[in-house]
Write a protein that holds these residues in place. Structure first.
Motif, PDB file in Angstrom:
ATOM      1  N   UNK A  21       0.918  -1.165   0.034  1.00 42.11           N
ATOM      2  CA  UNK A  21      -0.059  -0.128   0.117  1.00 42.11           C
ATOM      3  C   UNK A  21       0.893   1.257  -0.086  1.00 42.11           C
ATOM      4  N   UNK A  22       1.977   1.430   0.746  1.00 47.37           N
ATOM      5  CA  UNK A  22       2.653   2.454   0.967  1.00 47.37           C
ATOM      6  C   UNK A  22       3.595   2.546  -0.410  1.00 47.37           C
ATOM      7  N   UNK A  23       4.263   1.515  -1.012  1.00 46.42           N
ATOM      8  CA  UNK A  23       5.108   1.508  -2.151  1.00 46.42           C
ATOM      9  C   UNK A  23       4.307   1.776  -3.601  1.00 46.42           C
ATOM     10  N   UNK A  24       2.990   1.245  -3.487  1.00 46.02           N
ATOM     11  CA  UNK A  24       2.312   1.257  -4.894  1.00 46.02           C
ATOM     12  C   UNK A  24       2.338   2.598  -5.674  1.00 46.02           C
ATOM     13  N   UNK A  25       2.248   3.904  -5.029  1.00 40.95           N
ATOM     14  CA  UNK A  25       2.536   4.780  -5.899  1.00 40.95           C
ATOM     15  C   UNK A  25       4.018   4.874  -6.834  1.00 40.95           C
ATOM     16  N   UNK A  26       4.925   4.255  -6.323  1.00 44.60           N
ATOM     17  CA  UNK A  26       6.057   4.149  -6.889  1.00 44.60           C
ATOM     18  C   UNK A  26       6.154   3.084  -8.099  1.00 44.60           C
ATOM     19  N   UNK A  27       5.164   2.382  -8.169  1.00 44.98           N
ATOM     20  CA  UNK A  27       5.192   1.265  -9.360  1.00 44.98           C
ATOM     21  C   UNK A  27       5.620   0.038  -8.815  1.00 44.98           C
ATOM     22  N   UNK A  28       6.096  -0.887  -9.719  1.00 49.76           N
ATOM     23  CA  UNK A  28       6.283  -2.240  -9.094  1.00 49.76           C
ATOM     24  C   UNK A  28       7.885  -2.273  -9.056  1.00 49.76           C
ATOM     25  N   UNK A  29       8.225  -1.680  -7.776  1.00 51.17           N
ATOM     26  CA  UNK A  29       9.491  -1.350  -7.481  1.00 51.17           C
ATOM     27  C   UNK A  29      10.238  -2.827  -6.638  1.00 51.17           C
ATOM     28  N   UNK A  30      11.425  -2.896  -6.415  1.00 50.57           N
ATOM     29  CA  UNK A  30      11.996  -3.844  -5.718  1.00 50.57           C
ATOM     30  C   UNK A  30      12.333  -3.738  -4.415  1.00 50.57           C
ATOM     31  N   UNK A  31      12.908  -4.443  -3.548  1.00 51.94           N
ATOM     32  CA  UNK A  31      13.205  -4.142  -2.020  1.00 51.94           C
ATOM     33  C   UNK A  31      14.106  -2.885  -2.097  1.00 51.94           C
ATOM     34  N   UNK A  32      15.052  -2.748  -2.940  1.00 51.58           N
ATOM     35  CA  UNK A  32      16.230  -1.816  -2.542  1.00 51.58           C
ATOM     36  C   UNK A  32      15.468  -0.055  -2.496  1.00 51.58           C
ATOM     37  N   UNK A  33      14.848   0.108  -3.512  1.00 51.52           N
ATOM     38  CA  UNK A  33      14.005   1.585  -3.302  1.00 51.52           C
ATOM     39  C   UNK A  33      13.234   1.374  -2.341  1.00 51.52           C
ATOM     40  N   UNK A  34      12.484   0.430  -1.940  1.00 46.51           N
ATOM     41  CA  UNK A  34      11.453   0.543  -0.680  1.00 46.51           C
ATOM     42  C   UNK A  34      12.168   0.677   0.625  1.00 46.51           C
ATOM     43  N   UNK A  35      13.192  -0.154   0.737  1.00 47.53           N
ATOM     44  CA  UNK A  35      14.171   0.037   2.129  1.00 47.53           C
ATOM     45  C   UNK A  35      14.769   1.514   2.075  1.00 47.53           C
ATOM     46  N   UNK A  36      15.023   1.938   0.786  1.00 49.11           N
ATOM     47  CA  UNK A  36      15.677   3.463   1.004  1.00 49.11           C
ATOM     48  C   UNK A  36      14.820   4.209   1.369  1.00 49.11           C
ATOM     49  N   UNK A  37      13.540   4.282   0.698  1.00 47.43           N
ATOM     50  CA  UNK A  37      12.335   5.476   1.021  1.00 47.43           C
ATOM     51  C   UNK A  37      11.821   5.394   2.248  1.00 47.43           C
ATOM     52  N   UNK A  38      11.615   3.815   2.840  1.00 48.26           N
ATOM     53  CA  UNK A  38      10.931   3.712   3.987  1.00 48.26           C
ATOM     54  C   UNK A  38      11.789   4.087   5.214  1.00 48.26           C
ATOM     55  N   UNK A  39      13.129   3.895   4.847  1.00 51.77           N
ATOM     56  CA  UNK A  39      14.308   4.238   5.732  1.00 51.77           C
ATOM     57  C   UNK A  39      14.465   3.381   7.077  1.00 51.77           C
ATOM     58  N   UNK A  40      13.613   3.049   7.956  1.00 56.34           N
ATOM     59  CA  UNK A  40      13.998   2.398   9.169  1.00 56.34           C
ATOM     60  C   UNK A  40      13.566   0.853   9.281  1.00 56.34           C
ATOM     61  N   UNK A  41      13.498   0.427   8.196  1.00 59.74           N
ATOM     62  CA  UNK A  41      13.098  -0.875   8.086  1.00 59.74           C
ATOM     63  C   UNK A  41      14.420  -1.772   7.710  1.00 59.74           C
ATOM     64  N   UNK A  42      14.476  -2.908   8.191  1.00 62.37           N
ATOM     65  CA  UNK A  42      15.408  -3.799   8.063  1.00 62.37           C
ATOM     66  C   UNK A  42      15.325  -4.231   6.634  1.00 62.37           C
ATOM     67  N   UNK A  43      16.546  -4.484   5.806  1.00 62.10           N
ATOM     68  CA  UNK A  43      16.334  -4.850   4.612  1.00 62.10           C
ATOM     69  C   UNK A  43      15.626  -6.142   4.326  1.00 62.10           C
ATOM     70  N   UNK A  44      16.186  -7.105   5.320  1.00 62.11           N
ATOM     71  CA  UNK A  44      15.431  -8.514   5.162  1.00 62.11           C
ATOM     72  C   UNK A  44      13.877  -8.422   5.424  1.00 62.11           C
ATOM     73  N   UNK A  45      13.609  -7.540   6.325  1.00 64.78           N
ATOM     74  CA  UNK A  45      12.059  -7.678   6.515  1.00 64.78           C
ATOM     75  C   UNK A  45      11.331  -6.990   5.230  1.00 64.78           C
ATOM     76  N   UNK A  46      11.719  -5.938   4.492  1.00 64.98           N
ATOM     77  CA  UNK A  46      11.330  -5.478   3.193  1.00 64.98           C
ATOM     78  C   UNK A  46      11.363  -6.553   2.329  1.00 64.98           C
ATOM     79  N   UNK A  47      12.332  -7.157   2.178  1.00 63.60           N
ATOM     80  CA  UNK A  47      12.574  -8.318   0.913  1.00 63.60           C
ATOM     81  C   UNK A  47      11.444  -9.561   1.407  1.00 63.60           C
ATOM     82  N   UNK A  48      11.189  -9.717   2.557  1.00 65.02           N
ATOM     83  CA  UNK A  48      10.189 -10.716   2.592  1.00 65.02           C
ATOM     84  C   UNK A  48       8.708 -10.557   2.009  1.00 65.02           C
ATOM     85  N   UNK A  49       8.626  -9.244   1.693  1.00 68.03           N
ATOM     86  CA  UNK A  49       7.262  -8.659   1.170  1.00 68.03           C
ATOM     87  C   UNK A  49       7.334  -8.166  -0.277  1.00 68.03           C
ATOM     88  N   UNK A  50       8.467  -7.563  -0.507  1.00 66.55           N
ATOM     89  CA  UNK A  50       8.743  -6.985  -1.869  1.00 66.55           C
ATOM     90  C   UNK A  50      10.112  -7.485  -2.547  1.00 66.55           C
TER      91      UNK A  50
END
Length: 284
Positions: A47-76
């Protein structure tokens, strides 16, 4: 400018609860699940990343900032196989709208007025350097009052959030360190570490780095220098968020604050305090 900075902080505490219904209200979670996004975190990240389009875990981790990369990668990017960004955006809109319809029942005139005040501010934001804000600002403005209110609140909170990330980076903090420092000041570790996916080892390493800078004691409590650093980040965040409210002017800003106050209290019913966002409970 100082008045605009104070306005930016006070209005954030009123705008954030309106935006946050999309994560915590049962109607919003049901809409994400109906779109194929099972579980809280799939709905959150998609829901939060959808405005960015079909992005991968790297841009989401960078934009959301406080999340562990491994946690993001489990979803994206897995969420996009369950629901394409366009479908997620529609689920986000309908879920948040249904939540606000229920929470703000009886506040029709205030919702209309708040939307009328916020939509122009959100639409005229300078989003240079603020990727999440720009991506949300580029979406079509919905038609109904509650949808317009949520859209504008979302653009504005992401605008502030993008500026906050910039302030943290400028202070030399990484995502885990920012949370560890906050836990040493006023938020329980239990509200931060598990909800951002950091392991005990990564948390301790961040604590050790901050202790070496003189910002934390060995027990994890912020030192006076650490508190000054945190305060400087918050002040920089307010400065970065101040320009739209400076343009609005004190009279209209005061009017907006009065209109938003009961709406924020109503939306806070689906939130908990304390919370990982660091949002204070709305004044009674």
């Amino acid at each position: 400018m100082e008045e605009a900075e104070r306005t930016a902080r006070s209005l954030w505490s009123a705008i954030e609860p309106v935006h946050a219904v999309t994560y915590f209200a049962p109607q919003a979670r049901a809409a994400f699940e109906a779109a194929g996004l099972r579980g809280f975190w799939r709905g959150y990240f998609a829901g939060r990343a959808a405005p960015l389009g079909e992005v991968g875990p790297g841009p989401v981790t960078a934009a959301f900032f406080g999340f562990a990369p491994a946690m993001v990668a489990r979803a994206v990017p897995g969420v996009w196989a369950a629901a394409a960004p366009g479908r997620v955006l529609e689920a986000r809109r309908t879920g948040a709208g249904a939540a606000l319809e229920g929470l703000l029942s009886g506040y029709g005139p205030q919702v209309e007025e708040a939307a009328d005040l916020l939509v122009p501010v959100a639409g005229e934001l300078d989003c240079a350097g603020r990727v999440l804000a720009a991506a949300n600002q580029a979406l079509p403005v919905p038609r109904t009052a509650v949808d317009r209110l949520w859209h504008a609140a979302t653009v504005l909170r992401e605008h502030r959030g993008d500026g906050h990330v910039a302030a943290l980076v400028a202070a030399g903090l990484d995502g885990c360190e920012a949370l560890v420092l906050r836990a040493g000041i006023d938020l329980p570790r239990a509200e931060l570490q598990p909800y951002r996916g950091w392991s005990d080892d990564r948390w301790q390493a961040a604590r050790d780095r901050l202790a070496a800078r003189g910002w934390l004691t060995s027990g994890g409590t912020a030192t006076p220098e650490g508190r000054r650093a945190h305060r400087a980040v918050e002040e920089a965040t307010d400065r970065a968020a101040a320009r739209p409210w400076q343009a609005l002017g004190p009279t209209e800003a005061d009017r907006l604050g009065r209109v938003l106050a009961p709406l924020a209290r109503a939306c806070a019913a689906v939130l908990r305090f304390p919370n990982p966002m660091g949002l204070p409970a709305p004044a009674a």
